[in-house]
Design a protein around this motif. Structure first.
Motif, PDB file in Angstrom:
ATOM      1  N   THR A  73       0.820  -1.210   0.000  1.00 22.65           N
ATOM      2  CA  THR A  73       0.000   0.000   0.000  1.00 22.65           C
ATOM      3  C   THR A  73       0.852   1.257   0.000  1.00 22.65           C
ATOM      4  O   THR A  73       0.554   2.224  -0.713  1.00 22.65           O
ATOM      5  CB  THR A  73      -0.943  -0.005   1.214  1.00 22.65           C
ATOM      6  N   GLY A  86       3.228  -3.062  -5.646  1.00 21.58           N
ATOM      7  CA  GLY A  86       2.774  -1.692  -5.433  1.00 21.58           C
ATOM      8  C   GLY A  86       3.246  -0.760  -6.528  1.00 21.58           C
ATOM      9  O   GLY A  86       2.484   0.066  -7.036  1.00 21.58           O
ATOM     10  N   THR A  87       4.502  -0.918  -6.927  1.00 19.88           N
ATOM     11  CA  THR A  87       5.031  -0.060  -7.985  1.00 19.88           C
ATOM     12  C   THR A  87       4.468  -0.444  -9.350  1.00 19.88           C
ATOM     13  O   THR A  87       4.198   0.414 -10.189  1.00 19.88           O
ATOM     14  CB  THR A  87       6.565  -0.117  -8.003  1.00 19.88           C
ATOM     15  N   LEU A 134       1.490  -1.815 -10.058  1.00 23.22           N
ATOM     16  CA  LEU A 134       0.099  -1.372 -10.206  1.00 23.22           C
ATOM     17  C   LEU A 134      -0.038   0.137 -10.043  1.00 23.22           C
ATOM     18  O   LEU A 134      -0.903   0.761 -10.655  1.00 23.22           O
ATOM     19  CB  LEU A 134      -0.783  -2.092  -9.186  1.00 23.22           C
ATOM     20  N   GLY A 135       0.834   0.722  -9.205  1.00 27.36           N
ATOM     21  CA  GLY A 135       0.737   2.162  -8.965  1.00 27.36           C
ATOM     22  C   GLY A 135       0.966   2.977 -10.212  1.00 27.36           C
ATOM     23  O   GLY A 135       0.281   3.987 -10.450  1.00 27.36           O
ATOM     24  N   PHE A 166       2.342   1.567  -3.437  1.00 27.17           N
ATOM     25  CA  PHE A 166       1.272   1.861  -4.393  1.00 27.17           C
ATOM     26  C   PHE A 166       0.897   3.338  -4.326  1.00 27.17           C
ATOM     27  O   PHE A 166       0.808   4.022  -5.357  1.00 27.17           O
ATOM     28  CB  PHE A 166       0.060   0.984  -4.084  1.00 27.17           C
TER      29      PHE A 166
END
Length: 385
Positions: free
Chosen positions: A15, A142-143, A145-146, A18
């Motif tokens: 999180t 996280g990276t 999808l971010g 992200f």
């Protein structure tokens, strides 16, 4: 129970990353919404301000946690305070200087949640490669999808990624309350004595060096990669996010299996094999003759990063004393944040002053040189010294 807690802690790490990477594809649009005119320079400092705070405060959170013998309250406080910081940035109507100051404050609290969630994974079991593989897949996920999600949100509204970051960090704070605190009993050392653990174990410098290399690449691609694909190939913010995902997706998906592999064969082979070709792969992206070749190179860099990252983090766990894990992981994250800063600020400056080819040549060369310098120490390393 351990598997559930491993998943919960990994979700906190996920999180934080992200929320952070949501801002990268549309960073120029974000700073423009605050009135910045030189958006390339402003976006560089907007991203770097958070990592400057990471460097300054990661160790403080780690030592405080080691002394208290608790992790969960610090993680909850860091996540919720970070949520407030993102929300304030989304709503703020102020000068860019005030924005940067708030960005520093937001980074100072967010690093607590990130670093200590990783430390709790160190506390979780003796399968350090598996635990750090979970951290790695969370970082990469996280990276990965971010970037694409942030690119799509930025096309809806420049500050939409900030609002989304506030929401997901609040969720992370709540999730953290469900995790059993497995920290060793605290001790009464001063803050200075707590930091001395880093100098008492010089072997930690080896994973710190490789952590710097690993995050340098992420920082370089976060800013220079974004500008490169937008300006050279004319991609939109959403398309840039998807292209960055070509690096971050294999970086995420392969970390857990590679982490388990390092439990079986040791840390040296994955780190050495990845570092030997990492810089060459980075250079290949910048020298690619066509978009599809550059995108293929992003995949290769992601695979090599996934091979190295969990073994490097597990090596920190192998070396650190049981009651020094908070400050040791903080030291690793400081090294990583410095790498990220170097990738953003140094790479961005070179690209601005010269051109993208020069930036990629210097980045790839720096990666190769740092790996070559650190590799002999890795091969000589006894993890228990």
């Amino acid at each position: 129970m351990v598997r559930r807690e491993r998943g919960a802690l990994a979700s906190v790490v996920f999180t934080v990353l992200f929320a952070q990477v949501l801002l990268y594809p549309g960073a120029a649009d974000v700073v423009a919404s605050f009135g910045a005119t030189d958006t390339e320079t402003a976006s560089r400092w907007f991203l770097a301000a958070e990592f400057g705070a990471f460097v300054a405060f990661a160790g403080v959170w780690g030592v405080a946690s080691d002394r208290a013998g608790r992790r969960v309250p610090f993680i909850v406080a860091g996540a919720l305070a970070g949520s407030v910081g993102y929300a304030a940035l989304a709503l703020l109507d102020a000068s860019f200087g005030v924005v940067l100051a708030l960005r520093v404050a937001q980074g100072a609290v967010t690093i607590g949640a990130f670093s200590l969630a990783m430390t709790m994974l160190m506390d979780l079991s003796d399968e350090h490669g598996k635990d750090m593989g979970a951290a790695g897949i969370a970082i990469g996920g996280g990276t990965a999808l971010g970037a694409p999600v942030g690119g799509q949100l930025a096309e809806l509204h420049p500050r939409a990624p900030l609002a989304a970051g506030a929401v997901v960090l609040a969720v992370a704070g709540v999730v953290s309350l469900r995790v059993t605190d497995r920290a060793p009993s605290g001790h009464g050392e001063s803050l200075r004595d707590g930091f001395r653990a880093l100098t008492d174990r010089p072997a930690l410098g080896v994973p710190f060096a490789f952590g710097f290399i690993d995050r340098f690449t992420a920082g370089f691609f976060a800013l220079v990669g974004t500008l490169y694909f937008r300006q050279v190939y004319g991609l939109s913010a959403g398309e840039v996010g998807l292209t960055l995902g070509l690096f971050f997706a294999p970086f995420a998906l392969l970390q857990y299996p590679f982490g388990r592999l390092s439990d079986r064969i040791g840390r040296t082979i994955p780190i050495a094999a990845g570092s030997a070709t990492y810089g060459i792969a980075v250079l290949g992206v910048g020298l690619a003759p066509a978009l599809w070749v550059a995108q293929g190179g992003m995949v290769v860099v992601g695979v090599l990063g996934a091979l190295m990252a969990p073994a490097t983090m597990a090596l920190v766990t192998d070396i650190a004393g049981e009651d020094e894990r908070g400050v040791s992981m903080a030291g690793f994250n400081v090294a990583g944040s410095l790498g990220f800063l170097a990738g953003i600020v140094g790479g961005g400056w070179v690209a601005e002053q010269y051109d993208f080819t020069t930036a990629f040549v210097l980045a790839g060369g720096a990666e190769f040189l740092l790996a070559a310098l650190a590799l002999p120490a890795l091969l000589r390393l006894d993890p228990r010294t």
